[in-house]
Design an enzyme around this catalytic site. Structure first.
Site, PDB file in Angstrom:
ATOM      1  N   ASN A 100       0.827  -1.209   0.000  1.00  0.00           N
ATOM      2  CA  ASN A 100       0.000   0.000   0.000  1.00  0.00           C
ATOM      3  C   ASN A 100       0.860   1.257   0.000  1.00  0.00           C
ATOM      4  OD1 ASN A 100      -2.026  -1.813   0.155  1.00  0.00           O
ATOM      5  ND2 ASN A 100      -2.488  -1.477   2.322  1.00  0.00           N
ATOM      6  N   ASP A 102      -0.564   4.149   0.984  1.00  0.00           N
ATOM      7  CA  ASP A 102      -1.106   5.041   2.026  1.00  0.00           C
ATOM      8  C   ASP A 102      -0.192   4.985   3.253  1.00  0.00           C
ATOM      9  OD1 ASP A 102      -1.938   2.991   3.980  1.00  0.00           O
ATOM     10  OD2 ASP A 102      -3.575   2.498   2.593  1.00  0.00           O
ATOM     11  N   HIS A 117       5.944  -0.738  -2.677  1.00  0.00           N
ATOM     12  CA  HIS A 117       5.446  -0.059  -3.879  1.00  0.00           C
ATOM     13  C   HIS A 117       5.498   1.467  -3.747  1.00  0.00           C
ATOM     14  CE1 HIS A 117       3.033  -3.859  -5.297  1.00  0.00           C
ATOM     15  NE2 HIS A 117       4.327  -3.970  -5.463  1.00  0.00           N
ATOM     16  N   CYS A 128      17.833  14.254  -9.907  1.00  0.00           N
ATOM     17  CA  CYS A 128      18.955  13.916  -9.011  1.00  0.00           C
ATOM     18  C   CYS A 128      18.718  12.646  -8.208  1.00  0.00           C
ATOM     19  CB  CYS A 128      19.239  15.086  -8.064  1.00  0.00           C
ATOM     20  SG  CYS A 128      17.989  15.310  -6.767  1.00  0.00           S
ATOM     21  N   CYS A 144      12.506  20.517  -7.004  1.00  0.00           N
ATOM     22  CA  CYS A 144      13.066  19.520  -6.087  1.00  0.00           C
ATOM     23  C   CYS A 144      13.825  20.256  -4.987  1.00  0.00           C
ATOM     24  CB  CYS A 144      14.016  18.604  -6.857  1.00  0.00           C
ATOM     25  SG  CYS A 144      14.995  17.521  -5.790  1.00  0.00           S
ATOM     26  N   CYS A 147      17.826  19.560  -5.781  1.00  0.00           N
ATOM     27  CA  CYS A 147      18.566  20.080  -6.941  1.00  0.00           C
ATOM     28  C   CYS A 147      17.858  21.259  -7.621  1.00  0.00           C
ATOM     29  CB  CYS A 147      18.817  18.967  -7.958  1.00  0.00           C
ATOM     30  SG  CYS A 147      17.324  18.440  -8.828  1.00  0.00           S
ATOM     31  N   SER A 185      -4.997  -9.485  -3.318  1.00  0.00           N
ATOM     32  CA  SER A 185      -5.615 -10.403  -4.280  1.00  0.00           C
ATOM     33  C   SER A 185      -4.629 -11.417  -4.832  1.00  0.00           C
ATOM     34  CB  SER A 185      -6.214  -9.596  -5.446  1.00  0.00           C
ATOM     35  OG  SER A 185      -5.193  -8.856  -6.085  1.00  0.00           O
TER      36      SER A 185
END
Ligand code: APR
Length: 241
Positions: A100, A102, A117, A128, A144, A147, A185
């Protein structure tokens, strides 16, 4: 006595979207096969991002913003209790691997946690390589913080990309004697293959899911029902309550 019959010492837990379903976070594979109204190929691949970055950024910006409207549920809280009590009792190692993106496991208090993930609340600079924590929107091309380039994307592992922490995950699975899969799943590899690795390592394997997953036959035991009910019961069992 084989490792399958003794009390567990090293536990590896894999969670998927089902563990957050009772918090109101939609699962990926709904009955319509869509993820919040989108085909996965349109929002969760590097090609989709190259084709339509504005759509993909908006999609994940919405998911990130929605985190403030959901709370951990009884399953997240039970896994956090296991994290604390397992460590306090020095009974062995515990690792929670989540697919997940979250932040509900950490908000519940889990600390031995890997997001294989990626995370909604992290950005990734394609310039960078920095991966700064990120709370707001990525739409509009913010710079960013490392950089200064406007090259930030969501730090999400898309289809076709390599999941994070695979070395640490492989080491933990090799050493575990109980592997538990919760709310997934079993449709996406490599996570769907962890049960086979764990079996090869001699671990007992347990599935907790609303309904049988694609890999349910691979598990020594399967318990089917809502995670918010079954996970607290299982945690009590493991802790000897
Ligand atoms: N309790 C337990 N299980 C539940 C609950 C619940 N309350 N509600 C749903 N489930 C189960 C569903 O039956 C389903 O088997 O959770 C599973 C969720 O499956 P998916 O939606 O496919 O989610 P997941 O397995 O986490 O997907 C894996 O696919 O799209 C990618 O990267 C994405 O991490 C994701 C990966």
């Amino acid at each position: 006595m084989s490792a399958r019959n003794v009390a567990p010492r090293n536990i590896v837990i894999l969670t998927g979207a089902g563990v957050s379903a009772e918090s109101g976070v939609p699962t990926f594979r709904g009955p319509d096969g869509l993820w919040e109204g989108h085909r996965v190929e349109d929002v969760a691949t590097p090609e989709a991002f190259a084709r339509n970055p504005a759509l993909v950024q908006r999609f994940y910006d919405d998911r990130r913003a929605a985190l403030s409207r959901v709370e951990p549920n009884a399953a997240h809280r039970a896994l956090a209790r296991l994290d604390t009590e397992w460590a306090a009792a020095s009974r062995g190692d515990l690792l929670l691997i989540t697919q997940n993106v979250d932040n509900l496991h950490e908000r519940a208090g889990s600390t031995r946690l890997l997001h294989m993930h990626g995370e909604l609340q992290r950005a990734l600079c394609t310039g960078c390589g920095a991966a700064p924590g990120w709370q707001g929107a990525l739409s509009g091309g913010p710079p960013c913080p490392c950089c200064g380039a406007a090259k930030l994307r969501p730090d999400i592992v898309w289809f076709g990309e390599m999941p994070y922490h695979m070395d640490a995950i492989a080491a933990a699975i090799d050493a575990c004697d109980l592997f538990v899969s919760i709310g997934t799943s079993g449709a996406v590899y490599p996570a769907a293959g962890f049960v086979a690795w764990a079996r090869d390592a001699g671990a007992r394997t347990l599935e907790i899911n609303l309904d049988p997953s694609a890999g349910t036959a691979m598990f020594d035991e399967a318990r089917h029902g809502p995670a918010g009910t079954l996970v607290p019961l299982w945690v009590d069992e493991v802790l000897g309550r």
